[in-house]
Design a protein around this motif. Structure first.
Motif, PDB file in Angstrom:
ATOM      1  N   ARG A  75      45.555   5.032 -45.955  1.00 34.25           N
ATOM      2  CA  ARG A  75      45.514   4.400 -44.632  1.00 34.25           C
ATOM      3  C   ARG A  75      46.712   4.831 -43.795  1.00 34.25           C
ATOM      4  O   ARG A  75      46.607   5.175 -42.630  1.00 34.25           O
ATOM      5  N   TRP A  76      47.863   4.778 -44.440  1.00 33.11           N
ATOM      6  CA  TRP A  76      49.122   5.061 -43.759  1.00 33.11           C
ATOM      7  C   TRP A  76      49.114   6.502 -43.228  1.00 33.11           C
ATOM      8  O   TRP A  76      49.478   6.762 -42.084  1.00 33.11           O
ATOM      9  N   ALA A  77      48.661   7.409 -44.076  1.00 28.14           N
ATOM     10  CA  ALA A  77      48.624   8.816 -43.671  1.00 28.14           C
ATOM     11  C   ALA A  77      47.680   9.004 -42.488  1.00 28.14           C
ATOM     12  O   ALA A  77      47.961   9.775 -41.567  1.00 28.14           O
ATOM     13  N   ILE A  78      46.576   8.264 -42.485  1.00 24.71           N
ATOM     14  CA  ILE A  78      45.620   8.364 -41.380  1.00 24.71           C
ATOM     15  C   ILE A  78      46.289   7.898 -40.075  1.00 24.71           C
ATOM     16  O   ILE A  78      46.208   8.556 -39.044  1.00 24.71           O
ATOM     17  N   GLY A  79      46.992   6.768 -40.155  1.00 22.87           N
ATOM     18  CA  GLY A  79      47.690   6.250 -38.978  1.00 22.87           C
ATOM     19  C   GLY A  79      48.749   7.224 -38.489  1.00 22.87           C
ATOM     20  O   GLY A  79      48.863   7.505 -37.290  1.00 22.87           O
ATOM     21  N   LEU A  80      49.504   7.733 -39.428  1.00 25.76           N
ATOM     22  CA  LEU A  80      50.581   8.667 -39.098  1.00 25.76           C
ATOM     23  C   LEU A  80      50.014   9.914 -38.426  1.00 25.76           C
ATOM     24  O   LEU A  80      50.535  10.418 -37.433  1.00 25.76           O
ATOM     25  N   PHE A  81      48.911  10.372 -39.001  1.00 25.02           N
ATOM     26  CA  PHE A  81      48.279  11.565 -38.477  1.00 25.02           C
ATOM     27  C   PHE A  81      47.785  11.317 -37.053  1.00 25.02           C
ATOM     28  O   PHE A  81      48.022  12.110 -36.141  1.00 25.02           O
ATOM     29  N   GLN A  82      47.104  10.167 -36.856  1.00 21.90           N
ATOM     30  CA  GLN A  82      46.591   9.831 -35.532  1.00 21.90           C
ATOM     31  C   GLN A  82      47.730   9.752 -34.513  1.00 21.90           C
ATOM     32  O   GLN A  82      47.651  10.304 -33.430  1.00 21.90           O
ATOM     33  N   GLY A  83      48.807   9.061 -34.884  1.00 26.01           N
ATOM     34  CA  GLY A  83      49.930   8.900 -33.974  1.00 26.01           C
ATOM     35  C   GLY A  83      50.596  10.229 -33.652  1.00 26.01           C
ATOM     36  O   GLY A  83      50.871  10.546 -32.491  1.00 26.01           O
ATOM     37  N   ALA A  84      50.840  11.015 -34.683  1.00 27.69           N
ATOM     38  CA  ALA A  84      51.504  12.305 -34.480  1.00 27.69           C
ATOM     39  C   ALA A  84      50.636  13.206 -33.613  1.00 27.69           C
ATOM     40  O   ALA A  84      51.130  13.930 -32.738  1.00 27.69           O
ATOM     41  N   TYR A  85      49.332  13.135 -33.851  1.00 28.48           N
ATOM     42  CA  TYR A  85      48.426  13.940 -33.036  1.00 28.48           C
ATOM     43  C   TYR A  85      48.546  13.550 -31.560  1.00 28.48           C
ATOM     44  O   TYR A  85      48.632  14.406 -30.679  1.00 28.48           O
ATOM     45  N   ILE A  86      48.550  12.247 -31.281  1.00 32.75           N
ATOM     46  CA  ILE A  86      48.643  11.804 -29.885  1.00 32.75           C
ATOM     47  C   ILE A  86      49.978  12.244 -29.286  1.00 32.75           C
ATOM     48  O   ILE A  86      50.051  12.690 -28.134  1.00 32.75           O
ATOM     49  N   MET A  87      51.039  12.164 -30.071  1.00 34.84           N
ATOM     50  CA  MET A  87      52.339  12.616 -29.576  1.00 34.84           C
ATOM     51  C   MET A  87      52.293  14.087 -29.182  1.00 34.84           C
ATOM     52  O   MET A  87      52.682  14.473 -28.081  1.00 34.84           O
ATOM     53  N   VAL A  88      51.811  14.903 -30.104  1.00 37.18           N
ATOM     54  CA  VAL A  88      51.801  16.348 -29.853  1.00 37.18           C
ATOM     55  C   VAL A  88      50.871  16.678 -28.687  1.00 37.18           C
ATOM     56  O   VAL A  88      51.247  17.373 -27.736  1.00 37.18           O
ATOM     57  N   ALA A  89      49.647  16.125 -28.745  1.00 37.99           N
ATOM     58  CA  ALA A  89      48.653  16.475 -27.735  1.00 37.99           C
ATOM     59  C   ALA A  89      49.096  16.021 -26.342  1.00 37.99           C
ATOM     60  O   ALA A  89      48.974  16.770 -25.370  1.00 37.99           O
ATOM     61  N   THR A  90      49.634  14.802 -26.228  1.00 34.73           N
ATOM     62  CA  THR A  90      50.015  14.339 -24.897  1.00 34.73           C
ATOM     63  C   THR A  90      51.238  15.095 -24.386  1.00 34.73           C
ATOM     64  O   THR A  90      51.372  15.311 -23.183  1.00 34.73           O
ATOM     65  N   SER A  91      52.114  15.493 -25.293  1.00 34.49           N
ATOM     66  CA  SER A  91      53.279  16.207 -24.783  1.00 34.49           C
ATOM     67  C   SER A  91      52.906  17.626 -24.363  1.00 34.49           C
ATOM     68  O   SER A  91      53.421  18.151 -23.385  1.00 34.49           O
ATOM     69  N   VAL A  92      51.956  18.231 -25.081  1.00 41.27           N
ATOM     70  CA  VAL A  92      51.527  19.577 -24.703  1.00 41.27           C
ATOM     71  C   VAL A  92      50.639  19.541 -23.458  1.00 41.27           C
ATOM     72  O   VAL A  92      50.834  20.307 -22.517  1.00 41.27           O
ATOM     73  N   LEU A  93      49.677  18.609 -23.451  1.00 42.21           N
ATOM     74  CA  LEU A  93      48.685  18.613 -22.370  1.00 42.21           C
ATOM     75  C   LEU A  93      49.188  17.919 -21.104  1.00 42.21           C
ATOM     76  O   LEU A  93      48.898  18.357 -20.000  1.00 42.21           O
ATOM     77  N   PHE A  94      49.905  16.813 -21.269  1.00 41.75           N
ATOM     78  CA  PHE A  94      50.284  16.026 -20.093  1.00 41.75           C
ATOM     79  C   PHE A  94      51.788  15.991 -19.862  1.00 41.75           C
ATOM     80  O   PHE A  94      52.263  15.249 -19.006  1.00 41.75           O
ATOM     81  N   GLY A  95      52.524  16.716 -20.678  1.00 40.03           N
ATOM     82  CA  GLY A  95      53.965  16.737 -20.487  1.00 40.03           C
ATOM     83  C   GLY A  95      54.636  15.406 -20.741  1.00 40.03           C
ATOM     84  O   GLY A  95      55.699  15.116 -20.192  1.00 40.03           O
ATOM     85  N   VAL A  96      54.005  14.567 -21.593  1.00 42.83           N
ATOM     86  CA  VAL A  96      54.618  13.276 -21.902  1.00 42.83           C
ATOM     87  C   VAL A  96      55.892  13.499 -22.707  1.00 42.83           C
ATOM     88  O   VAL A  96      55.926  14.315 -23.620  1.00 42.83           O
ATOM     89  N   SER A  97      56.931  12.781 -22.337  1.00 45.06           N
ATOM     90  CA  SER A  97      58.169  12.898 -23.095  1.00 45.06           C
ATOM     91  C   SER A  97      58.275  11.743 -24.077  1.00 45.06           C
ATOM     92  O   SER A  97      58.192  10.584 -23.704  1.00 45.06           O
ATOM     93  N   TRP A  98      58.463  12.066 -25.339  1.00 41.21           N
ATOM     94  CA  TRP A  98      58.563  11.034 -26.377  1.00 41.21           C
ATOM     95  C   TRP A  98      60.009  10.753 -26.729  1.00 41.21           C
ATOM     96  O   TRP A  98      60.291  10.085 -27.710  1.00 41.21           O
ATOM     97  N   GLY A  99      60.902  11.283 -25.923  1.00 40.44           N
ATOM     98  CA  GLY A  99      62.310  10.993 -26.140  1.00 40.44           C
ATOM     99  C   GLY A  99      62.797  11.587 -27.448  1.00 40.44           C
ATOM    100  O   GLY A  99      62.297  12.611 -27.914  1.00 40.44           O
TER     101      GLY A  99
END
Ligand SMILES: Nc1ncnc2c1ncn2[C@@H]1O[C@H](COP(=O)(O)OP(=O)(O)OP(=O)(O)O)[C@@H](O)[C@H]1O
Ligand SMILES: [Mg+2]
Lengths: 395, 318
Positions: free
Chosen positions: A251-275
């Motif tokens: 479960r944990w790995a799934i959550g981590l994967f989902q979160g990391a994916y959103i971090m990477v994708a939003t920073s690449v696609l929308f220039g979101v800064s995750w600090g």
């Protein structure tokens, strides 16, 4: 033999591996994990920080020369000007529907007419474009003040006010306009300072979807119990503790994967800064652990997959909304904001705000991490206890 | 071949009791299985077979009584004796979203196999259960029989000392059933001990060295097929029909060694005998010597069905 810590770890990893494999094999998850979160980030980004070409300014407050002239100046600059109540203006600002709100108080209006120094309250919104619009407001107010100064200079010398304005074109120089202070006072505006257009939506969506992705696993746990594969594992040399560890890890790995994916994708696609990346990832990791614990608990308390899926989605959405993943917590009334502290989302949201907006590091988010770790511990203990109980019942 | 209790028994079940509320599902069951032996638990629905097996596999706790697998106590808390056991549950216990190969690999890994040994063993089992050519398809796409075979394959991956099969042929087409029975015979020939539950007496007769007959949670009787049949009185029947006077031949038939009873009229005779296949030749000779022309000879021997009926007063299946 599979004994000892190494064997135990191996068993747990094997169980976790199956969970991951099953998760990725479910086609519907591909959409929900990879596509849907980005769509929502995009939508919320559009709502909260419209990158519309024309600036949007609300000019609230007392009618009078100052207000009328300011509106006229701004409209000359192609700024869209509206006239809401001050409170409404602030809310619109927070929602990203406005770039700047200006309050023309009675005092300011009177001071303007009298040619005295004027203080205008100006609040800037969170969108990236707001800064540009604020500059437009500044220019407009200066223009208003300067022409007022000239009118005053002429009327002082006996020229009727209506003719004074007309004469201005020929007598533009030689008059010093009174000072103008634009204050940027509102706390709200400071709260959202440092946020890019999609940043706010992105952290909320990250929490929402990470939690949901974990909870959706509660159905697979129920399925595994129903299919008898759990019993089969336990009939072999797999202990209940290893099984629980493996389920949690999956479960944990799934959550981590989902979160990391959103971090990477939003920073690449929308220039979101995750600090600061390290504390951001740590917040994600601990938050996912809370979600994993909730998933195990749900998967053992409920008896069938349909109920678990429904409850998972319902719980995921309610907690996310309550925790500020949909509407920013800053806009909550005080009591609601207090209530929202029961959700892990609220704490993770605050931690991300600290990191994303204020450049916070690990030390700054320790309190939030501590609360999240406490929640994770409680949920995992409850989940383990409940899984053990449900296994004894299932056979 | 009644086995003498031995320290080397693979399985020793002693006075197991398990209750569910008011119901005593298993009521003092005891039996042993020697290495390489195939033991059958034969009983109708609800007899307590699965409950017994669940306690043997350490999945549920016994209310009283003990289980020893390879000399070690088995309880839900112990893990050590488990590696000696291969369990094939009555209900399919496979991941439908995984292929046969993936299912086997997963459970093999949990049994402690790894690397080349694991993949070699997986291929071997795929051959054994006849799924090698469908190894890559998701198991949810398999036929009922194929799923059953995969369910069995998972149980024997790690070459357990004792393989437990809980009604492995239920709901299977005749061809798949035969395949399953053949593979159990092959495993047994290789020296694996097998505990096989069924409510099909033909399967018990064909596979099992010894059979325990279970009903309402109690082991009613136990022994080899022949031993069990002897419990019914152990007698065969020979029915004769023909022309000539069979009643007249009756006296000479009664005199034959092994014939216990003869009922006859002119056209038919029914003999109760010890061992019909051995006796039938002299019976036919005697009748012919009495001037009777035989039209038909029919031998019937008691089977486990009659044993069950004899023991419980009920039919094994309705
Ligand atoms: N978990 C349970 N809770 C309550 N009763 C149970 C439970 N498991 C089994 N029983 C009852 O115990 C009795 C024995 O069941 P068991 O499953 O052992 O029979 P079985 O011989 O395996 O039957 P079948 O041939 O139908 O599989 C039945 O009456 C059953 O209803
Ligand atoms: Mg059963």
């Amino acid at each position: 033999m599979n004994g000892g810590a190494a064997g135990g770890l191996r068993n747990a990893l094997t169980v976790a591996g199956v969970e991951l494999r099953l998760f990725l094999r479910d086609r519907s998850n591909i959409f929900f994990v990879f596509v849907f979160p980005l769509l929502l980030v995009l939508m919320i980004g559009a709502q909260f920080g419209d990158s519309a070409t024309a600036g949007r300014v609300a000019v609230a407050g007392a009618d009078g020369g100052l207000r009328t002239q300011l509106v006229a100046e701004l409209e000359d600059e192609d700024v869209v000007v509206s006239d809401p109540e001050w409170d409404a203006a602030l809310e619109l600002l927070a929602r990203g529907r406005l770039d700047v709100a200006v309050r023309v108080s009675e005092a300011a209006s009177a001071a303007h007419d009298a040619g005295e120094p004027v203080v205008l309250e100006v609040v800037r919104g969170s969108a990236a474009t707001a800064q540009v619009v604020e500059q437009q407001v500044r220019t407009a107010t200066e223009a208003v003040r300067s022409s007022r100064g000239q009118v005053l200079a002429l009327t002082d010398r006996g020229v009727p006010a209506d003719r004074a304005a007309a004469a201005l074109d020929t007598a533009r120089e030689g008059v010093e306009p009174p000072d103008l202070e634009v204050t940027n006072v509102d706390e709200l505006s400071q709260q959202f300072e440092g946020l890019g257009q999609f940043d706010l939506g992105a952290s909320g969506q990250l929490l929402l979807f990470t939690f949901l992705a974990c909870l959706s696993g509660s159905a697979t746990l129920i399925q595994a119990r129903r299919l008898g594969v759990v019993a089969r594992m336990l009939a072999g040399p797999v202990s209940t503790a290893q099984l629980i560890a493996g389920q949690t890890l999956g479960r944990w790995a799934i959550g981590l994967f989902q979160g990391a994916y959103i971090m990477v994708a939003t920073s690449v696609l929308f220039g979101v800064s995750w600090g600061n990346l390290a504390p951001s990832l740590l917040v994600l990791a601990v938050f996912s652990l809370v979600a994993a614990g909730a998933a195990i608990l749900l998967g053992t308390l409920l008896g069938n997959e349909g109920a678990a899926s429904g409850a998972g989605v319902g719980l995921g959405l309610v907690l996310a909304a309550l925790g500020g993943s949909m509407l920013p917590r800053e806009l909550f009334p005080d009591t609601m904001r207090t209530v929202s502290n029961v959700t892990p989302h609220a704490w993770a949201y605050e931690a991300f705000a600290e990191i994303q907006r204020r450049g916070g590091g690990l030390v700054d988010v320790l309190p939030q991490l501590g609360v999240l770790a406490g929640m994770a511990t409680v949920l995992l203990l409850l989940g383990a206890w409940s899984l053990r109980r449900s296994l004894a019942r299932a056979m | 071949m009644t086995t003498v209790p031995s320290a080397h028994d693979v399985l020793v079940v002693d006075s197991l009791v398990r209750r569910f509320g008011d119901l005593t599902a298993v009521d003092g069951v005891s039996f042993r299985i020697a290495p390489g032996e195939t033991y059958g638990l034969l009983g109708p629905n609800g007899a307590g077979k699965t409950t017994t097996i669940s306690m043997i596999a350490g999945l549920i706790a016994a209310d009283s009584g003990t289980v020893k697998v390879a000399g070690q106590r088995m309880t839900p808390a112990t893990t050590e004796p488990r590696r000696h056991l291969g369990l094939v549950p009555q209900e399919l216990a496979i991941y439908p979203e995984l292929s046969a190969r993936e299912n086997l690999t997963l459970f093999g890994r949990l049994q402690g196999l790894s690397g080349k040994a694991l993949s070699a063993r997986v291929e071997e089992v795929l051959e054994l259960i006849g799924l090698a050519d469908r190894a890559k398809s998701l198991s949810k796409e398999y036929s009922g029989g194929m799923k059953r075979r995969l369910n069995i394959g998972i149980g024997l991956l790690h070459q357990p000392t004792l393989l437990i099969l809980d009604e492995p042929t239920v709901g299977v087409d005749p061809q798949s059933r035969n395949q399953i029975l053949e593979s159990v015979e092959a495993l047994s020939a290789d020296g694996m001990a097998v505990l096989y539950t069924t409510h099909y007496m033909e399967e018990a007769e064909r596979l099992c060295d010894r059979i325990g007959i279970i009903d309402t949670g109690r082991l009613q009787a136990e022994g080899t097929r022949d031993e069990l049949i002897r419990l019914t009185g152990g007698v065969d029947t020979i029915r004769l029909s023909g022309s000539g006077d069979l009643a007249a031949a009756a006296e000479r038939l009664r005199a034959l060694e092994g014939v216990e009873r003869v009922e006859a009229d002119r056209r038919t005779a029914t003999l109760t005998v010890r061992d019909a296949p051995v006796l039938v030749a002299s019976v036919v000779g005697t009748v012919a010597g009495s001037g009777v022309t035989l039209a038909d000879v029919e031998i019937s021997r008691p089977d486990l069905e009659s044993v069950f009926l004899h023991l419980t007063g009920k039919a094994l299946r309705d």
